[in-house]
Design a protein around this motif. Structure first.
Motif, PDB file in Angstrom:
ATOM      1  N   MET A   1       0.693  -1.172  -0.093  1.00 40.82           N
ATOM      2  CA  MET A   1      -0.095   0.192   0.006  1.00 40.82           C
ATOM      3  C   MET A   1       0.901   1.203   0.031  1.00 40.82           C
ATOM      4  O   MET A   1       0.525   2.184  -0.791  1.00 40.82           O
ATOM      5  CB  MET A   1      -0.745   0.092   1.175  1.00 40.82           C
ATOM      6  N   THR A   2       1.923   1.318   0.725  1.00 40.14           N
ATOM      7  CA  THR A   2       2.885   2.632   0.802  1.00 40.14           C
ATOM      8  C   THR A   2       3.637   2.507  -0.481  1.00 40.14           C
ATOM      9  O   THR A   2       4.026   3.972  -0.918  1.00 40.14           O
ATOM     10  CB  THR A   2       3.673   2.511   1.972  1.00 40.14           C
ATOM     11  N   ASN A   3       3.883   1.410  -1.332  1.00 39.10           N
ATOM     12  CA  ASN A   3       4.323   1.656  -2.459  1.00 39.10           C
ATOM     13  C   ASN A   3       3.486   1.998  -3.640  1.00 39.10           C
ATOM     14  O   ASN A   3       3.767   2.390  -4.749  1.00 39.10           O
ATOM     15  CB  ASN A   3       4.986   0.247  -3.180  1.00 39.10           C
ATOM     16  N   GLY A   4       2.126   1.878  -3.345  1.00 38.64           N
ATOM     17  CA  GLY A   4       1.017   2.280  -4.213  1.00 38.64           C
ATOM     18  C   GLY A   4       0.621   1.112  -5.299  1.00 38.64           C
ATOM     19  O   GLY A   4      -0.058   1.390  -6.014  1.00 38.64           O
ATOM     20  N   ASP A   5       1.001   0.050  -4.655  1.00 36.67           N
ATOM     21  CA  ASP A   5       0.594  -1.315  -5.487  1.00 36.67           C
ATOM     22  C   ASP A   5      -0.684  -1.753  -5.263  1.00 36.67           C
ATOM     23  O   ASP A   5      -1.404  -2.101  -6.097  1.00 36.67           O
ATOM     24  CB  ASP A   5       1.497  -2.641  -5.123  1.00 36.67           C
ATOM     25  N   ILE A   6      -1.286  -1.317  -4.140  1.00 34.39           N
ATOM     26  CA  ILE A   6      -2.560  -1.719  -3.746  1.00 34.39           C
ATOM     27  C   ILE A   6      -3.265  -0.316  -3.154  1.00 34.39           C
ATOM     28  O   ILE A   6      -2.598   0.496  -2.534  1.00 34.39           O
ATOM     29  CB  ILE A   6      -2.895  -2.816  -3.022  1.00 34.39           C
ATOM     30  N   ASP A   7      -4.646  -0.254  -3.216  1.00 35.51           N
ATOM     31  CA  ASP A   7      -5.108   1.039  -2.703  1.00 35.51           C
ATOM     32  C   ASP A   7      -5.933   0.810  -1.408  1.00 35.51           C
ATOM     33  O   ASP A   7      -6.101   1.858  -0.601  1.00 35.51           O
ATOM     34  CB  ASP A   7      -6.442   1.540  -3.724  1.00 35.51           C
ATOM     35  N   THR A   8      -6.375  -0.432  -1.259  1.00 30.93           N
ATOM     36  CA  THR A   8      -7.330  -0.730  -0.015  1.00 30.93           C
ATOM     37  C   THR A   8      -7.173  -2.293   0.355  1.00 30.93           C
ATOM     38  O   THR A   8      -7.039  -3.074  -0.627  1.00 30.93           O
ATOM     39  CB  THR A   8      -8.831  -0.508  -0.182  1.00 30.93           C
TER      40      THR A   8
END
Length: 224
Positions: A1-8
């Motif tokens: 999530m912190t890498n932006g690979d997933i949003d939620t």
């Protein structure tokens, strides 16, 4: 999530407190929720939803006939006769401070015998009468399959593990309409409903996506 690979994603409040926030466990559900939501927002700009409803925490469980024989209705009833009771539990329950060691330290609980068992084997052991009580999670499908009786934690001992969703703050800033969409699940799934869905997937072998879709339709959150 912190890498932006997933949003939620969805996780349990107690798990997030210990694993993400690195904070000590607390049995107060409101304190845990506030610590998690504040820490993740300040540290990672991650927004915590309201609880989805179910609390997948520990529940000491017995056979109905054993409960009837010993007049067991709640956890304090069981602990009062613990010296005559055999516990079957996972290695994790055996060693975690918020589990058996905590019961021993806080209430002086001493079971007649304690057997460390594999997660699935312990259920069969209590069903067969090899042990009297097991540590279970409130939404486990095997509770329903084996018709076990969970004893409510009237002592407020076990930590809360309420399901919540975590979402990147930047996503909600870009798409504020998602807040209302995600909020539709707030408080919608009870322990029993989650247990029934787990049963449909784990025991009946149904497709998880199909079961989830059916539930959302029943709740009026999706069209047929």
């Amino acid at each position: 999530m912190t890498n932006g690979d997933i949003d939620t994603f969805v996780e349990y409040s107690g798990t997030a407190l210990m694993n993400f926030c690195k904070l000590p466990m607390n049995s107060d559900s409101e304190v845990v929720y506030n610590q998690v939501s504040e820490t993740l927002l300040n540290k990672y700009n991650v927004v915590t939803s309201k609880p989805l409803g179910f609390n997948n925490t520990y529940v000491l469980s017995v056979r109905p006939d054993f409960a009837k024989e010993h007049n067991l209705e709640k956890m304090s009833d069981l602990l009062a006769i613990s010296s005559d009771v055999t516990l079957g539990c996972t290695a994790e329950f055996l060693h975690r401070e918020d589990c058996l060691p905590g019961l021993e330290a806080k209430f002086g609980t001493q079971f007649k015998d304690v057997k460390a068992l594999d997660a699935t084997i312990r259920y069969q052991a209590v069903a067969n009468g090899e042990v009297d009580v097991v540590d279970a999670f409130s939404t486990d499908a095997l509770l329903k399959k084996l018709n076990l009786q969970g004893l409510p934690d009237d002592m407020g001992f076990f930590p809360p593990f309420y399901a919540v969703s975590f979402t990147r703050g930047k996503l909600l800033e870009q798409h504020p309409e998602l807040k209302d969409v995600f909020a539709k699940l707030d408080g919608q799934i009870s322990d029993e409903e989650m247990r029934n869905m787990n049963y449909a997937v784990d025991v009946e072998g149904r497709d998880a996506h199909e079961v989830a879709h059916e539930f959302l339709v029943q709740k009026g959150l999706l069209p047929e």
